[in-house]
Design an enzyme around this catalytic site. Sequence first.
Site, PDB file in Angstrom:
ATOM      1  N   GLU A  43       3.695 -11.952  13.019  1.00  0.00           N
ATOM      2  CA  GLU A  43       2.955 -12.491  14.159  1.00  0.00           C
ATOM      3  C   GLU A  43       3.132 -14.001  14.262  1.00  0.00           C
ATOM      4  OE1 GLU A  43      -1.547 -12.168  15.988  1.00  0.00           O
ATOM      5  OE2 GLU A  43      -1.047 -11.120  14.151  1.00  0.00           O
ATOM      6  N   ARG A 103       0.797  -1.225   0.000  1.00  0.00           N
ATOM      7  CA  ARG A 103       0.000   0.000   0.000  1.00  0.00           C
ATOM      8  C   ARG A 103       0.828   1.272   0.000  1.00  0.00           C
ATOM      9  NH1 ARG A 103      -2.882  -3.407   3.588  1.00  0.00           N
ATOM     10  NH2 ARG A 103      -4.568  -4.413   2.467  1.00  0.00           N
TER      11      ARG A 103
END
Length: 181
Positions: free
Chosen positions: A106, A69
Amino acid sequence: MAADTESKLQLVHRHIRTYPDFPKKGILFRDICPILKDPATLTAVIDLFEEHVRKNHPQVDLIVGLDARGFLFGPLLAQRLGVGFVLVRKKGKLPGNTVSVEYDLEYGKAEAEIQEDAVTPGQKILLIDDLLATGGTLHAAIELMKKQQAEILGCMVIIELKELNAIDKLKPHSVFSLLQY
């Protein structure tokens, strides 16, 4: 000027959609897609970034956008500023010789890379992405820029998720965010 800035920030804020429990339960996802759909809001985002850069970093040489992005906002800002734009991509997506950095996700690890000749030592750069959550990707991009011996002026994002305290992970580098949640 302050009223104009505030009205632009309000416009951007109105174009952030939230999705509870996406991509998994307990996550409140902040969606920037409505910004891209509305030309006035996209212009407001770039205006706000441009105002920040011209005021605080007039000597910038390159805007460095993070996969993916950061690629949406970085080139528009770079064009406005009359400077170059460089990509930080996921491992294996760039041709030619590259420099890479491994970082923690994560649930595992990932690698970010840049073309070896994309940034020259001493160039003044600003990193841009859409969102600052845990700071892992931005931290990896900072490490890449250090490997390239770039002068890191700071980081810019549309949204900062303050409760995750990613700013601490990025110190001593500054982070400019349009919106904080």
